[in-house]
Design an enzyme around this catalytic site. Structure first.
Site, mmCIF file in Angstrom:
data_model
loop_
_atom_site.group_PDB
_atom_site.id
_atom_site.type_symbol
_atom_site.label_atom_id
_atom_site.label_comp_id
_atom_site.label_asym_id
_atom_site.label_seq_id
_atom_site.Cartn_x
_atom_site.Cartn_y
_atom_site.Cartn_z
ATOM 1 N N LYS A 112 -28.322 53.855 27.190
ATOM 2 C CA LYS A 112 -28.089 54.374 25.852
ATOM 3 C C LYS A 112 -28.221 53.269 24.795
ATOM 4 O O LYS A 112 -28.508 53.537 23.639
ATOM 5 C CB LYS A 112 -26.701 55.006 25.744
ATOM 6 C CG LYS A 112 -26.365 56.078 26.774
ATOM 7 C CD LYS A 112 -27.050 57.396 26.484
ATOM 8 C CE LYS A 112 -26.439 58.585 27.209
ATOM 9 N NZ LYS A 112 -26.455 58.530 28.668
HETATM 10 C C1 LIG Z 1 -26.884 59.461 29.619
HETATM 11 C C2 LIG Z 1 -27.203 58.959 30.951
HETATM 12 C C3 LIG Z 1 -28.103 59.636 31.789
HETATM 13 C C4 LIG Z 1 -28.749 60.937 31.389
HETATM 14 O O1 LIG Z 1 -29.689 60.757 30.364
HETATM 15 P P1 LIG Z 1 -30.162 62.017 29.477
HETATM 16 O O2 LIG Z 1 -31.030 61.439 28.435
HETATM 17 O O3 LIG Z 1 -28.910 62.617 28.924
HETATM 18 O O4 LIG Z 1 -30.859 62.941 30.402
HETATM 19 C C5 LIG Z 1 -28.400 59.068 33.011
HETATM 20 N N1 LIG Z 1 -27.820 57.917 33.412
HETATM 21 C C6 LIG Z 1 -26.943 57.242 32.649
HETATM 22 C C7 LIG Z 1 -26.331 55.997 33.159
HETATM 23 C C8 LIG Z 1 -26.609 57.729 31.386
HETATM 24 O O5 LIG Z 1 -25.743 57.057 30.621
#
Ligand SMILES: *Cc1c(COP(=O)(O)O)cnc(C)c1O
Length: 498
Positions: A112
C-alpha cells in the site's frame, strides 16, 4: 490530449484527473474510470534500465494529464525517496523458480506504500489546482495495511486530517500496533466492532450522504478517500508492473516483447486492476492470475460469472484479503457492460439488495484475461514452509496465497510463461503466522521474540517499521459500534448534524 474521468454510475458526471483524486468517490457511490486507456508512448526497449521514478513519470503523465511535468516530478520524487529502504524501490527477487516483485520496501512494509506515499502529494497538488480552501479529511476503512500506510503518508501534512477505521478483531497484532502508535496532530484511529466490509460500507455511506457533505462544507471540511477506489491510488500502482517488465527483460527472464504473466494476491481488486490497466496500455502481459484466500468470492465469480457475497466471512492469516465486496471489481464490470452506467447500476443494485449479481455470457468472455484461484489456510502455510526449506526465501502470508495459486495455475494449464508474483507485504508484518507456518512450536513465543527469530532464519534485516513499534506508546484507543462511525467523525471535527 486531456484524459477525462467518468463515473461508473452516472454517464453525465465527468471530471479531470485532479478532480477525481480530490473527490475520491463519484456521486451515487460511483467510481471514476478513465474515459480511455492511454497507450504507453515509449518503446519497450527504453523501459529496460529506467529507474522506478523515471518509469513512474512515463506512466503517470498519461493518466494525470492536467498535472504539469514539474508537478508530477515533484510528487514522484517526494514519494519515492529514502522512505524506501532500497534504491530500486520495488526489487525483483527470484526464488523457487518464480520472480517475486517485492512491493514492501516502504515506510509501513506493505505494498500500500507504493500508492500511499505519493497520494498526499497528488492530493495537495490537486487541491491547489482546483482552488480548494476547505481542509481535506481523509476518511479510510482498512483491513490492516491501508490504514497504516495512509496514516504514515498523511501525518502532519498541512491542510489535511486523516481518520482511519479498522476492524478491532480483524487485523494482525503488528498491524494494530503500527496504527495505534501513529504520531501526528492530524491523525485519528478508531477500532470498530465489525469486520472490514462493515467499515468500508460505513465510510462509503458517509461519502455519499449529500446532506452530511453540506454540513462539512459549512464547517470548512471536505472528504476525500485514501482507499483503493481513489484513482490517485490506482494509477501509481500501474507503474510497478511497467517497471517489473523492464526488470524481467534486464534480468534475462523474458526477451523484449515476450509476455509475462502476473500473479496478484487479491482483496479489494485494486492491485490486479492496475495490472489489467498496464496490459491495456500495451504492456506485454499474458494472464492476470487472481489469487484469493478462503474468502474466495472472486474465484467463484471467475468460475460462474456470479458474484455472491452471501457467505460466511472467514478470518484468515492473510487479513488484508479478508474481503467479500471487492470494490474495484466495479470498474471491470462497468467496462464489461460496454461502459454503460445504467447496466452497471443494475448489477450494483442487485449486490446491495440481494448480495449477488450474475453477469451475462457475453460479459464473461471479457474475463478471459483473468484466471482465478484460491489457497486454503493449510496450503498457504504449506507453501511458506516449502519455499523457505527449498530456497531459503521467507514470504508473508498474502504473498504465499499468490505463490500457491501460481503453482495450481501451472499444474492446471501447463502454461510456463515466466511470471511476476506481486509480493505485497514483508514477512515481518505477519511474523506470527509466518513463523507458525515454518514450525508451530514457535507459537508460544512473544511477538518481538518471533521478530528476532525470523531475522535469524531469513537473514533479512529487521525493517525500521518494526524496530520503531517495539517500544512506541499507544496513542489511539477509541473503539466504537459500526452504527456510531459517523458520530465519531462528527466528534473529531467538532460538528453535529442539525
Ligand atoms: C491490500 C492488500 C492486498 C490486497 O490488495 P487489493 O488491491 O485490495 O486487491 C494483498 N496483500 C496485502 C499485504 C495487502 O495489504
Amino acid at each position: 490530449m486531456e484524459l477525462i474521468y467518468k463515473s461508473t454510475r452516472n454517464d453525465n458526471e465527468t471530471v479531470t484527473a485532479s478532480q477525481a483524486i480530490l473527490h475520491g468517490l463519484a456521486k451515487e457511490g460511483g467510481l471514476y474510470v478513465p474515459s480511455y486507456i492511454p497507450q504507453l508512448d515509449i518503446p519497450l526497449e527504453e523501459l529496460v534500465g529506467k529507474s522506478y521514478q523515471e518509469t513512474a513519470y512515463e506512466v503517470m503523465k498519461l493518466f494525470l494529464t492536467d498535472f504539469t511535468k514539474e508537478e508530477l516530478c515533484y510528487c514522484i520524487n517526494s514519494a519515492y525517496d529514502d522512505k524506501f529502504d532500497c534504491k530500486e524501490i520495488a526489487p525483483v527477487k527470484k526464488a523457487d523458480g518464480a520472480n517475486y516483485l517485492e512491493l514492501f520496501h516502504g515506510a509501513t512494509i506493505a505494498f500500500k506504500d507504493m500508492a500511499l506515499s505519493i497520494l498526499p502529494y497528488l492530493l495537495t497538488t490537486s487541491a491547489k489546482k482546483n482552488q480548494v480552501e476547505n481542509e481535506i479529511v481523509i476518511l479510510t476503512a482498512t483491513s490492516g495495511d491501508t490504514g497504516k500506510a495512509a496514516l504514515a503518508g498523511f501525518a502532519d501534512v498541512p491542510g489535511t486530517k486523516i481518520i482511519v477505521f479498522y476492524p478491532k478483531n480483524g487485523v494482525s497484532p503488528i498491524q494494530e500496533k503500527q496504527m495505534v502508535t501513529q504520531k501526528g496532530k492530524n491523525t485519528y484511529v478508531i477500532g470498530i466492532k465489525g469486520n472490514f466490509d462493515d467499515a468500508q460500507t460505513g465510510v462509503k455511506k458517509m461519502f455519499s450522504d449529500e446532506a452530511f457533505g453540506k454540513v462539512l462544507d459549512q464547517a470548512g471540511y471536505q472528504f476525500s478517500s485514501a482507499n483503493s477506489i481513489n484513482i490517485g491510488r490506482l494509477v501509481p500502482q500501474i507503474v510497478y508492473y511497467v517497471y517489473a517488465y523492464g526488470v524481467m527483460v534486464k534480468n534475462g527472464e523474458i526477451k523484449l516483447h515476450e509476455p509475462m504473466n502476473v500473479v496478484v494476491p487479491t482483496g479489494n481488486f485494486g492491485n490486479i486492476l492496475a495490472a489489467y490497466y498496464a496490459k491495456q496500455m500495451g504492456l506485454p502481459i499474458a494472464k492476470l492470475i487472481c489469487a484469493s484466500n478462503e474468502n474466495k468470492v472472486l474465484f467463484d465469480f471467475f468460475q460462474s460469472g456470479c458474484y455472491d457475497r452471501n457467505r460466511e466471512f472467514v478470518l484468515t492469516s492473510s487479513p488484508s484479503m479478508d474481503i467479500l465486496i471487492s470494490s474495484n471489481l466495479e470498474r471491470l464490470i462497468y467496462k464489461l457492460a460496454g461502459e454503460s452506467a445504467a447496466k452497471n447500476m443494475e448489477f450494483m443494485n442487485d449486490l446491495a439488495s440481494k448480495g449477488l449479481y450474475q453477469i451475462t455470457d457475453e460479459m464473461r468472455e471479457g474475463l478471459s484475461d483473468f484466471w482465478g484461484g484460491y489457497a486454503t489456510e493449510e496450503e498457504t502455510a504449506g507453501v511458506i514452509k516449502e519455499v523457505y526449506e527449498q530456497a531459503g526465501y521467507i514470504m508473508d502470508t498474502h504473498t504465499a496465497v499468490a505463490a500457491k495459486v501460481y503453482k495450481k495455475y501451472k499444474e492446471a494449464t501447463k502454461d510456463m510463461t515466466p511470471a511476476i508474483i506481486a509480493s505485497t507485504a514483508s514477512p515481518y508484518k505477519f511474523t506470527r503466522s509466518v513463523m507458525n507456518a515454518i514450525d508451530p512450536a514457535y507459537d508460544v513465543k512473544g511477538d518481538f521474540e518471533l521478530v528476532d527469530e525470523l531475522n535469524r532464519l531469513s537473514k533479512v534485516a529487521v525493517p525500521r517499521a518494526i524496530e520503531e513499534i517495539r517500544t512506541a506508546p499507544v496513542l489511539h484507543n477509541t473503539v466504537c459500534e459500526t452504527e456510531k462511525m459517523q458520530e465519531e467523525v462528527e466528534k473529531i471535527l467538532g460538528i453535529r448534524e442539525a
